[in-house]
Design an enzyme around this catalytic site. Structure first.
Site, PDB file in Angstrom:
ATOM      1  N   LEU A 197     -12.495  -8.210 -22.624  1.00 31.30           N
ATOM      2  CA  LEU A 197     -13.575  -7.448 -22.982  1.00 31.30           C
ATOM      3  C   LEU A 197     -13.785  -7.463 -24.660  1.00 31.30           C
ATOM      4  O   LEU A 197     -14.558  -7.965 -25.150  1.00 31.30           O
ATOM      5  CB  LEU A 197     -13.203  -6.111 -22.266  1.00 31.30           C
ATOM      6  CG  LEU A 197     -13.556  -5.822 -21.299  1.00 31.30           C
ATOM      7  CD1 LEU A 197     -13.454  -3.844 -20.238  1.00 31.30           C
ATOM      8  CD2 LEU A 197     -15.149  -6.164 -20.555  1.00 31.30           C
ATOM      9  N   CYS A 200       2.724  -1.324 -22.760  1.00 29.16           N
ATOM     10  CA  CYS A 200       2.838  -0.253 -21.637  1.00 29.16           C
ATOM     11  C   CYS A 200       2.432  -1.558 -20.089  1.00 29.16           C
ATOM     12  O   CYS A 200       2.212  -2.116 -20.318  1.00 29.16           O
ATOM     13  CB  CYS A 200       1.903   1.192 -20.903  1.00 29.16           C
ATOM     14  SG  CYS A 200       3.489   2.531 -21.857  1.00 29.16           S
ATOM     15  N   LYS A 235      -1.625   9.100 -31.882  1.00 30.33           N
ATOM     16  CA  LYS A 235      -0.927   8.190 -32.454  1.00 30.33           C
ATOM     17  C   LYS A 235      -2.188   6.795 -32.003  1.00 30.33           C
ATOM     18  O   LYS A 235      -2.566   5.566 -32.446  1.00 30.33           O
ATOM     19  CB  LYS A 235       0.181   8.265 -30.941  1.00 30.33           C
ATOM     20  CG  LYS A 235       0.294   6.283 -30.675  1.00 30.33           C
ATOM     21  CD  LYS A 235       0.766   6.116 -29.777  1.00 30.33           C
ATOM     22  CE  LYS A 235       0.864   5.920 -28.722  1.00 30.33           C
ATOM     23  NZ  LYS A 235       0.890   4.903 -27.757  1.00 30.33           N
ATOM     24  N   ASN A 236      -3.243   6.829 -30.932  1.00 28.57           N
ATOM     25  CA  ASN A 236      -3.962   6.042 -29.998  1.00 28.57           C
ATOM     26  C   ASN A 236      -5.134   5.957 -31.458  1.00 28.57           C
ATOM     27  O   ASN A 236      -5.952   4.870 -31.648  1.00 28.57           O
ATOM     28  CB  ASN A 236      -4.760   6.268 -29.239  1.00 28.57           C
ATOM     29  CG  ASN A 236      -3.989   6.386 -27.997  1.00 28.57           C
ATOM     30  OD1 ASN A 236      -2.798   5.678 -27.693  1.00 28.57           O
ATOM     31  ND2 ASN A 236      -3.631   6.223 -26.318  1.00 28.57           N
ATOM     32  N   VAL A 250      -7.722  -8.127 -22.421  1.00 29.32           N
ATOM     33  CA  VAL A 250      -8.792  -8.264 -23.325  1.00 29.32           C
ATOM     34  C   VAL A 250      -9.609  -9.007 -23.279  1.00 29.32           C
ATOM     35  O   VAL A 250     -10.483  -8.988 -24.122  1.00 29.32           O
ATOM     36  CB  VAL A 250      -7.331  -8.910 -24.823  1.00 29.32           C
ATOM     37  CG1 VAL A 250      -6.018  -8.087 -24.242  1.00 29.32           C
ATOM     38  CG2 VAL A 250      -7.044 -10.495 -24.184  1.00 29.32           C
TER      39      VAL A 250
END
Length: 422
Positions: free
Chosen positions: A127, A118, A22-23, A125
């Site tokens: 980074l 999640c 999935k990732n 965010v």
């Protein structure tokens, strides 16, 4: 709202096919935004998060066709009609931020809502944004949206040194760098198999990338990318999850498509706990050795260390281990939300900040429990497989974000599990 009913106390025997990651797929799909030629992904998982990313890309004007029952995705971004990723879609999934780098690199501008997903601690965010700023992007955060513009002439190659390892930020920067002018060097880059898979796909599209799988990735920007066909890498988190099923219940299960190199650190902990893992021609065979599982200590780390996405499932195993185990979570905050639910089943768990101390009991007891996030949901199912009596896991919409056909795969090996429609 659906729930899952599990009746425990039986061994598992059989085979479980492991899906594409999935990732990995959630990063590969936005790569279509880098090119006006078709991108075809094979071995794609059939999950709600994939459908959400499909919806997001289509809202931007991309074409996404699901073929062969969802296992093949045909994508094309030859004519984007919008560069705004709205909150209504982005809030459903944190990976939505991965459309930012590609749109900015190809067309020079993008507006993307701050993401959801999640509920696991602080996952900022920053980074992602700092990496794009290093390439010359002008970023403005207002009204819950990131407004991004590339400088005249496009993004510029740059040295990007991540202060901490971040998979998502590495993916966003890697995609943006493929079309930047000059050379980009990503230092302290994530080394996960999903990063390697993305780099291989981008290279098939014509990108010039070296060093993926190491802490330093070098990208020489090109003027344009073409199309490609690419198989999605095996899902190492699904693999590890189903490896734990026979470890918890006893029996023997073969995981089709599994590879040791995807789960090396995890396998070391299974071996220490008394679980046998053998390579076969088709994957991995897992069985519990004689007697009770032994306690082991676990510290989550970036790849190639023990993955944070298997911490909850490992805790389910250690709840019935002989002795006391210590689990230290070093990747995300507030990632022991499954612990109170496991204690409802008779587990003995003490949580102090980022550390959980688990003292094994001989048996867990079935109970009604509630899933708090994706990995917690499957950890409760695993615990239910080993518990006496019935366990009902509610709020399993989390489960459907990351596991396809979990009831079918486990019941094929003898588990008593079924979905109760809500």
């Amino acid at each position: 709202m659906d729930s899952i009913l599990v009746k425990g106390n039986g061994e598992l025997r059989g085979q479980i096919p492991i899906a594409g990651a999935k990732n990995a797929c959630l990063a590969l799909m936005p790569a279509t935004l880098l090119s006006d030629e078709p991108l075809t992904l094979t071995n794609a998982p059939r999950l709600s998060d994939i459908r959400t990313m499909t919806q997001l890309l289509q809202s931007l004007g991309a074409e996404v066709a699901s073929l062969q029952g969802g296992q093949v995705l045909a994508l094309s971004s030859h004519a984007l009609t919008d560069h705004r990723a709205d909150y209504d879609i982005v809030r459903k999934m944190r990976a939505s931020i991965l459309v930012l780098g590609p749109m900015l690199a190809r067309d020079g501008h993008a507006v993307v809502s701050l993401p959801g997903g999640c509920a696991i601690g602080a996952r900022p965010v920053d980074l992602h944004l700092k990496a794009l700023e290093a390439m010359g992007a002008d970023l403005d955060l207002r009204d819950g949206y990131i407004h991004a513009k590339a400088p005249a002439g496009g993004l510029r190659g740059a040295r990007v040194a991540f202060p901490i390892v971040s998979v998502g930020a590495t993916e966003n920067a890697l995609m943006a760098a493929t079309l930047a002018k000059g050379t980009t060097v990503l230092e302290n880059a994530a080394r996960e198999p999903e990063i390697v898979d993305l780099a291989r796909c981008l290279r098939r599209m014509g990108a010039q990338i070296e060093g993926e799988g190491s802490a330093t990735i070098t990208v020489q920007g090109v003027d344009r990318l073409g199309g490609a066909t690419h198989p999605v890498v095996t899902d190492r988190i699904e693999l590890g999850t189903y490896m734990l099923a026979p470890a918890i219940c006893g029996g023997e299960v073969e995981l089709l498509g599994g590879r040791i190199e995807l789960v090396g650190a995890f396998c070391e902990k299974l071996d220490a706990a008394g679980i046998s893992v053998e390579e076969t021609e088709r994957g991995l065979r897992v069985a519990r050795r004689n007697g009770r599982v032994k306690a082991v200590d676990v510290t989550t780390e970036p790849f190639p260390g023990f993955p944070t996405d298997l911490q909850a499932q490992m805790m389910a195993l250690l709840c019935t281990a002989e002795g006391t185990s210590v689990l230290e979570e070093k990747i995300f905050e507030n990632r022991f939300m499954h612990a109170p639910e496991l204690t409802r089943m008779g587990a003995r768990i003490e949580v102090h900040g980022g550390t959980a101390r688990v003292t094994g009991v001989e048996k867990l007891r079935g109970a009604p429990v509630m899933a708090t996030d994706l990995r917690a949901s499957v950890s409760l199912i695993l615990a239910g497989l080993a518990a006496e009596g019935e366990t009902v896991v509610s709020r399993v919409y989390h489960l459907d974000r990351g596991y396809e056909r979990v009831e079918e795969k486990l019941s094929a090996c003898g588990a008593q599990i079924r979905r109760i429609p809500g």
